[in-house]
Design a protein around this motif. Structure first.
Motif, short mmCIF file in Angstrom:
data_model
loop_
_atom_site.label_atom_id
_atom_site.label_comp_id
_atom_site.label_asym_id
_atom_site.label_seq_id
_atom_site.Cartn_x
_atom_site.Cartn_y
_atom_site.Cartn_z
N HIS A 26 0.75 -1.17 0.02
CA HIS A 26 0.01 -0.08 -0.01
C HIS A 26 0.79 1.19 0.07
CE1 HIS A 26 -3.12 2.92 1.11
NE2 HIS A 26 -2.58 3.13 2.29
N LYS A 27 1.86 1.25 0.86
CA LYS A 27 2.70 2.27 0.88
C LYS A 27 3.65 2.65 -0.28
CE LYS A 27 1.71 3.80 5.03
NZ LYS A 27 1.22 5.06 5.38
N MET A 28 3.86 1.76 -1.20
CA MET A 28 4.58 1.66 -2.22
C MET A 28 3.76 2.49 -3.34
SD MET A 28 6.13 -1.53 -4.38
CE MET A 28 4.63 -2.00 -5.30
N ILE A 29 2.29 1.66 -3.66
CA ILE A 29 1.62 2.38 -4.49
C ILE A 29 1.39 3.95 -4.15
CG2 ILE A 29 -0.74 2.14 -5.37
CD1 ILE A 29 0.95 -0.09 -6.20
N GLU A 30 1.04 4.37 -2.60
CA GLU A 30 0.97 5.56 -2.58
C GLU A 30 2.06 6.54 -2.99
OE1 GLU A 30 -1.92 6.18 1.24
OE2 GLU A 30 0.24 5.66 1.61
N GLU A 31 3.17 6.06 -2.80
CA GLU A 31 4.49 6.81 -3.22
C GLU A 31 4.61 6.88 -4.65
OE1 GLU A 31 7.88 4.87 -1.54
OE2 GLU A 31 7.06 5.11 0.69
N ILE A 32 4.35 5.88 -5.27
CA ILE A 32 4.65 5.92 -6.82
C ILE A 32 3.63 6.74 -7.38
CG2 ILE A 32 3.41 4.06 -7.60
CD1 ILE A 32 6.83 4.58 -8.50
N LEU A 33 2.34 6.82 -7.08
CA LEU A 33 1.23 7.63 -7.46
C LEU A 33 1.64 8.95 -7.27
CD1 LEU A 33 -2.09 6.03 -6.56
CD2 LEU A 33 -1.29 6.46 -8.81
N VAL A 34 2.33 9.67 -6.14
CA VAL A 34 2.71 11.02 -5.86
C VAL A 34 3.78 11.32 -6.84
CG1 VAL A 34 3.95 12.41 -4.27
CG2 VAL A 34 2.16 10.93 -3.65
N ILE A 35 4.71 10.24 -7.25
CA ILE A 35 6.07 10.53 -8.14
C ILE A 35 5.55 10.61 -9.53
CG2 ILE A 35 7.89 9.52 -8.97
CD1 ILE A 35 8.32 8.07 -6.45
N PHE A 36 4.47 9.64 -10.00
CA PHE A 36 4.25 9.99 -11.25
C PHE A 36 2.73 10.34 -11.47
CE2 PHE A 36 7.27 6.49 -11.33
CZ PHE A 36 8.09 7.17 -12.21
N ASP A 37 2.54 11.75 -10.94
CA ASP A 37 1.05 12.42 -10.78
C ASP A 37 0.92 13.59 -11.97
OD1 ASP A 37 3.13 14.44 -9.95
OD2 ASP A 37 1.55 14.71 -8.41
N ASN A 38 1.95 13.82 -12.66
CA ASN A 38 1.75 14.85 -13.77
C ASN A 38 2.34 14.50 -15.25
OD1 ASN A 38 2.09 17.24 -15.41
ND2 ASN A 38 1.62 18.31 -13.50
N GLU A 39 1.51 14.42 -16.16
CA GLU A 39 2.14 14.14 -17.67
C GLU A 39 2.82 14.94 -18.12
OE1 GLU A 39 -2.07 16.30 -17.88
OE2 GLU A 39 -1.11 15.03 -16.71
N THR A 40 2.94 16.23 -17.73
CA THR A 40 3.92 17.04 -18.30
C THR A 40 5.08 17.10 -17.54
OG1 THR A 40 3.00 18.87 -17.36
CG2 THR A 40 2.12 18.44 -19.21
N GLU A 41 5.32 16.16 -16.31
CA GLU A 41 6.87 16.28 -15.66
C GLU A 41 7.32 15.10 -15.74
OE1 GLU A 41 5.52 18.17 -12.00
OE2 GLU A 41 5.21 19.94 -12.80
N ASN A 42 7.11 14.05 -14.45
CA ASN A 42 7.66 13.13 -14.66
C ASN A 42 6.75 11.74 -15.48
OD1 ASN A 42 9.62 13.47 -12.79
ND2 ASN A 42 8.50 13.26 -10.97
N GLY A 43 5.45 12.35 -15.58
CA GLY A 43 4.71 11.10 -16.12
C GLY A 43 3.43 10.90 -15.25
N LYS A 44 2.31 10.64 -15.85
CA LYS A 44 1.20 10.49 -15.07
C LYS A 44 0.71 8.82 -15.06
CE LYS A 44 -3.49 11.52 -13.86
NZ LYS A 44 -4.57 12.54 -14.24
N LEU A 45 0.54 8.26 -13.73
CA LEU A 45 0.52 6.78 -13.77
C LEU A 45 -0.98 6.45 -13.85
CD1 LEU A 45 1.22 3.86 -13.17
CD2 LEU A 45 1.34 4.48 -10.65
N TYR A 46 -1.50 5.49 -14.57
CA TYR A 46 -2.78 5.06 -14.73
C TYR A 46 -2.75 3.38 -14.07
CZ TYR A 46 -4.55 9.05 -17.01
OH TYR A 46 -4.75 10.30 -17.33
N LEU A 47 -3.66 3.23 -13.33
CA LEU A 47 -3.48 1.78 -12.62
C LEU A 47 -4.92 1.12 -13.24
CD1 LEU A 47 -2.45 2.06 -8.96
CD2 LEU A 47 -1.16 1.28 -10.90
N SER A 48 -4.68 -0.14 -13.59
CA SER A 48 -5.98 -1.04 -13.88
C SER A 48 -6.20 -1.93 -12.70
CB SER A 48 -5.80 -1.83 -15.28
OG SER A 48 -5.74 -1.04 -16.45
N TYR A 49 -7.22 -2.41 -12.41
CA TYR A 49 -7.67 -3.43 -11.10
C TYR A 49 -8.20 -4.39 -11.78
CZ TYR A 49 -6.61 1.02 -8.56
OH TYR A 49 -5.78 2.14 -7.99
N PRO A 50 -7.84 -5.65 -11.56
CA PRO A 50 -6.47 -5.92 -11.07
C PRO A 50 -5.41 -6.00 -12.16
CG PRO A 50 -7.76 -8.03 -11.67
CD PRO A 50 -8.64 -6.72 -11.84
N MET A 51 -5.89 -5.83 -13.62
CA MET A 51 -4.76 -5.80 -14.79
C MET A 51 -5.53 -5.31 -15.84
SD MET A 51 -4.19 -10.02 -14.91
CE MET A 51 -3.66 -10.03 -13.30
#
Length: 259
Positions: free
Chosen positions: A100-125
């Protein structure tokens, strides 16, 4: 000059096939180019590499992992979008809170498509895009939740319960509407139809994940089945596309919507 949009995929087969259809139905008249790159590993590996070097650039990681992709030699991307699976079953060595903590951290890092990139998650895949119907066929075992412990069988389960593979644009508009209605049910506990464009801003990737964790992952070890792709499409095209989505045709009383 056309915009160059980089789409980063977890896998090399299913995601490009899906986005070839997205390109055909939504980007054919756009002055933009969709560039594909395959990370060829799970979200966990992406998290680990980013945590090992907080200053690492995504493009540099991709050049290492997708070394034959000549498109990555050009750094000029107007947007970067990443598409990964939630895939909590793949790492039993991590307890639920660690993942859970890992997902929270990575969503913060990849939260902007014009900077680091924006992450989209599929549940479950990513196969969740097929686990869908506007009005389920008679005999179609529509599903709303997926037990995380059974994720390894999810692709097979989807193949057994549906032959659906969104093809024409009308089906894609239905898919977008269905996933947003489900997201509203997940986040707000509401089965009211979506009627206001401004409402879609409530269903962010961070908000969806927070609701998944609080209501399903942490308590029932399951996820509500949601595809990442519709959220990217509607966020990219905005209000004009929203106005063409047939929300009024979606049967929110069906048990598919977790009522």
């Amino acid at each position: 000059m056309s915009a160059r949009i980089l789409l980063v995929f977890e896998g090399a087969r299913t995601e490009p096939a899906i986005f070839n259809k997205v390109r055909e139905h939504f980007f054919s008249r756009e002055n933009s180019s969709l560039i594909y790159s395959c990370f060829d590993a799970e979200l966990y590996q992406l998290c680990q590499q980013v945590k090992e070097d907080e200053f690492v650039e995504l493009i540099e990681l991709l050049r290492e992992r997708d070394s034959g992709n000549q498109e990555l030699l050009n750094n000029e991307f107007s947007e970067i979008h990443l598409f990964f699976d939630h895939d909590a079953h793949s790492h039993p060595e991590l307890n639920r809170e660690e993942y859970h903590k890992m997902i929270e951290e990575i969503l913060v890092i990849f939260d902007n498509e014009t900077e680091n990139g924006k992450l989209y998650l599929s549940y479950p895949m990513i196969e969740a895009i097929r686990d869908c119907r506007l009005l389920p066929d008679e005999g179609y075992e529509c599903s709303c939740f997926q037990d995380i412990s059974e994720n390894t069988d999810y692709k097979t389960l989807v193949g057994e319960r549906t032959t659906f593979n969104p093809g024409n644009k009308e089906e894609w508009l239905d898919i977008i509407g269905i996933n947003y209605v489900k997201a509203k049910r997940l986040v707000d506990d509401s089965i009211e139809p979506i009627s206001n464009y401004d409402e879609i801003s409530l269903y962010t990737q961070e908000g969806i994940y927070a609701a998944q964790y609080e209501k399903h992952i942490s308590t029932r070890h399951e996820v509500m089945i949601l595809s990442a792709v519709p959220f990217f499409i509607l966020e990219y095209f905005g209000r004009p596309l929203f106005e063409s989505i047939p929300f009024d045709r979606i049967d929110i009383s069906c048990r598919y919507f977790c009522s």
